[in-house]
Design a protein around this motif. Sequence first.
Motif, mmCIF file in Angstrom:
data_model
loop_
_atom_site.group_PDB
_atom_site.id
_atom_site.type_symbol
_atom_site.label_atom_id
_atom_site.label_comp_id
_atom_site.label_asym_id
_atom_site.label_seq_id
_atom_site.Cartn_x
_atom_site.Cartn_y
_atom_site.Cartn_z
ATOM 1 N N HIS A 115 0.829 -1.199 -0.083
ATOM 2 C CA HIS A 115 -0.062 -0.112 -0.031
ATOM 3 C C HIS A 115 0.632 1.335 0.156
ATOM 4 O O HIS A 115 0.560 2.076 -0.673
ATOM 5 N N LEU A 116 1.857 1.280 0.911
ATOM 6 C CA LEU A 116 2.815 2.523 0.973
ATOM 7 C C LEU A 116 4.080 2.406 0.360
ATOM 8 O O LEU A 116 4.804 3.537 0.213
ATOM 9 N N VAL A 117 4.475 1.234 -0.060
ATOM 10 C CA VAL A 117 5.757 1.117 -0.592
ATOM 11 C C VAL A 117 5.520 0.383 -1.968
ATOM 12 O O VAL A 117 4.527 -0.165 -2.356
ATOM 13 N N LYS A 118 6.468 0.648 -3.003
ATOM 14 C CA LYS A 118 6.276 -0.086 -4.425
ATOM 15 C C LYS A 118 6.613 -1.401 -4.458
ATOM 16 O O LYS A 118 6.305 -2.418 -5.217
ATOM 17 N N ALA A 119 7.279 -1.963 -3.556
ATOM 18 C CA ALA A 119 7.821 -3.347 -3.530
ATOM 19 C C ALA A 119 6.600 -4.157 -3.273
ATOM 20 O O ALA A 119 5.894 -3.915 -2.349
ATOM 21 N N PRO A 120 6.504 -5.318 -3.930
ATOM 22 C CA PRO A 120 5.419 -6.186 -3.493
ATOM 23 C C PRO A 120 5.721 -6.847 -2.492
ATOM 24 O O PRO A 120 6.891 -6.900 -1.870
ATOM 25 N N ARG A 121 4.700 -7.743 -1.712
ATOM 26 C CA ARG A 121 4.747 -8.480 -0.768
ATOM 27 C C ARG A 121 4.486 -9.907 -1.048
ATOM 28 O O ARG A 121 3.825 -10.039 -2.016
ATOM 29 N N VAL A 122 4.750 -10.895 -0.083
ATOM 30 C CA VAL A 122 4.588 -12.240 -0.518
ATOM 31 C C VAL A 122 3.086 -12.536 0.136
ATOM 32 O O VAL A 122 2.801 -12.595 1.227
ATOM 33 N N ALA A 123 2.064 -12.858 -1.048
ATOM 34 C CA ALA A 123 0.795 -13.010 -0.931
ATOM 35 C C ALA A 123 0.641 -14.228 0.451
ATOM 36 O O ALA A 123 -0.188 -14.217 1.008
ATOM 37 N N GLU A 124 1.312 -15.335 -0.104
ATOM 38 C CA GLU A 124 1.173 -16.321 0.986
ATOM 39 C C GLU A 124 1.646 -16.212 2.507
ATOM 40 O O GLU A 124 1.260 -17.126 3.356
ATOM 41 N N ALA A 125 2.635 -15.192 2.837
ATOM 42 C CA ALA A 125 2.800 -15.135 4.136
ATOM 43 C C ALA A 125 1.786 -14.437 5.073
ATOM 44 O O ALA A 125 0.827 -13.685 4.560
ATOM 45 N N HIS A 126 1.997 -14.927 6.244
ATOM 46 C CA HIS A 126 1.004 -14.548 7.222
ATOM 47 C C HIS A 126 0.881 -13.311 7.758
ATOM 48 O O HIS A 126 -0.160 -12.700 8.528
ATOM 49 N N ALA A 127 1.994 -12.525 7.512
ATOM 50 C CA ALA A 127 2.285 -11.055 7.846
ATOM 51 C C ALA A 127 3.173 -10.618 7.180
ATOM 52 O O ALA A 127 4.265 -11.276 6.666
ATOM 53 N N ASN A 128 2.906 -9.255 6.703
ATOM 54 C CA ASN A 128 4.181 -8.433 5.879
ATOM 55 C C ASN A 128 4.112 -6.902 6.341
ATOM 56 O O ASN A 128 3.059 -6.461 6.832
ATOM 57 N N LEU A 129 5.406 -6.721 6.629
ATOM 58 C CA LEU A 129 5.663 -5.128 7.077
ATOM 59 C C LEU A 129 6.243 -4.335 6.142
ATOM 60 O O LEU A 129 7.127 -4.630 5.536
ATOM 61 N N GLU A 130 5.375 -3.338 5.752
ATOM 62 C CA GLU A 130 5.833 -2.357 4.635
ATOM 63 C C GLU A 130 6.827 -1.403 5.350
ATOM 64 O O GLU A 130 6.572 -0.893 6.378
ATOM 65 N N CYS A 131 8.011 -1.115 4.921
ATOM 66 C CA CYS A 131 9.395 -0.486 5.510
ATOM 67 C C CYS A 131 9.726 0.673 4.705
ATOM 68 O O CYS A 131 9.939 0.493 3.475
ATOM 69 N N LYS A 132 9.958 1.755 5.233
ATOM 70 C CA LYS A 132 10.753 2.717 4.458
ATOM 71 C C LYS A 132 12.079 2.847 5.206
ATOM 72 O O LYS A 132 12.224 2.635 6.294
ATOM 73 N N VAL A 133 13.147 2.899 4.385
ATOM 74 C CA VAL A 133 14.605 2.846 4.757
ATOM 75 C C VAL A 133 14.781 4.057 5.669
ATOM 76 O O VAL A 133 14.530 5.378 5.244
ATOM 77 N N CYS A 134 15.358 4.015 6.985
ATOM 78 C CA CYS A 134 15.810 5.089 7.638
ATOM 79 C C CYS A 134 17.334 5.180 7.596
ATOM 80 O O CYS A 134 17.990 6.322 7.236
ATOM 81 N N GLN A 135 18.284 4.014 7.562
ATOM 82 C CA GLN A 135 19.643 4.138 7.546
ATOM 83 C C GLN A 135 20.146 3.074 6.689
ATOM 84 O O GLN A 135 19.441 1.864 6.930
ATOM 85 N N VAL A 136 21.394 3.062 5.902
ATOM 86 C CA VAL A 136 21.960 1.972 5.497
ATOM 87 C C VAL A 136 23.559 2.211 5.832
ATOM 88 O O VAL A 136 23.957 3.398 5.662
ATOM 89 N N ILE A 137 23.778 1.190 6.910
ATOM 90 C CA ILE A 137 25.116 1.520 7.544
ATOM 91 C C ILE A 137 26.170 0.236 7.068
ATOM 92 O O ILE A 137 25.929 -0.797 7.302
ATOM 93 N N GLN A 138 27.197 0.769 6.644
ATOM 94 C CA GLN A 138 28.320 -0.300 6.501
ATOM 95 C C GLN A 138 28.818 -0.406 7.650
ATOM 96 O O GLN A 138 29.573 0.539 8.399
ATOM 97 N N LEU A 139 29.074 -1.588 8.150
ATOM 98 C CA LEU A 139 29.590 -1.896 9.551
ATOM 99 C C LEU A 139 30.963 -1.937 9.406
ATOM 100 O O LEU A 139 31.708 -1.943 8.563
ATOM 101 N N THR A 140 31.634 -1.848 10.753
ATOM 102 C CA THR A 140 33.112 -1.775 10.704
ATOM 103 C C THR A 140 33.497 -3.061 11.654
ATOM 104 O O THR A 140 32.616 -3.402 12.661
ATOM 105 N N ASN A 141 34.631 -3.350 11.579
ATOM 106 C CA ASN A 141 35.138 -4.464 12.936
ATOM 107 C C ASN A 141 35.699 -3.443 13.904
ATOM 108 O O ASN A 141 35.474 -2.127 14.151
#
Length: 207
Positions: A115-141
């Motif tokens: 509904h709120l994002v363009k990515a499709p969801r899996v119809a067969e799944a019992h729950a789906n969480l539509e998400c908007k990206v907040c951060q993409v973090i490259q991890l460090t050691n």
Amino acid sequence: MFYETGKRDRTLLPHDPFKAIVTPRPIGWISTRSLDGRINLAPYSFFNAFGGAPPIVGFASEGFKDSAAFAAESGEFVANLASFDLMRPMSETSAPLPRGTNEFDHAGLTMAPSHLVKAPRVAEAHANLECKVCQVIQLTNHRGEPIDNHLVIGEVVAFHIDDAFIREGRFDTAAAQPLARCGYQDYAVVESLITLARPRGGGDLQA
Ligand SMILES: Cc1cc2nc3c(=O)[nH]c(=O)nc-3n(C[C@H](O)[C@H](O)[C@H](O)COP(=O)(O)O)c2cc1C
């Protein structure tokens, strides 16, 4: 047994036990849509919830895989619930297919519109969480050096829940049978729950 990371006795422990110790890990079954319309679906067990208000989830990509790339460029993803009944198609969507291959088709799954994002969801799944990206973090050691691990964090902006799994005003987790990842080739299934109220009566439905 004790060993420093990287100095494991491979005779005694031929396989790294790390993922068998940090377990069971929920599986974020991540669907994404690239800006040019390519659809992607893959499971991520380096996945969890990090907050409830607002609800925040994240998945970590070892290597900048399609799910992370598509989520980063589109700013959106859906975290679909992987459950025991969907174990085999879920696993199929982890196959190393050429970039741009639609894993829904490959695994025989149905795309349902979000509904709120363009990515499709899996119809067969019992729950789906539509998400908007907040951060993409490259991890460090621990030395602060970048590693090839990319944590995609998103805010859940909409929920889809199969009404069949709503009982007396609650999501019936045990009935939905969520699948979790353990070590090696092992999975666990949540089939029964143990209820324990928090001490001092603090928030009986809280984390
Ligand atoms: C149950 C399961 C959990 C997985 N978890 C992760 C993970 O947390 N991080 C990761 O990088 N790959 C993980 N993988 C492997 C990816 O699903 C696989 O590399 C997939 O092809 C990535 O697809 P993509 O490039 O379309 O995103 C997992 C595979 C399975 C079967």
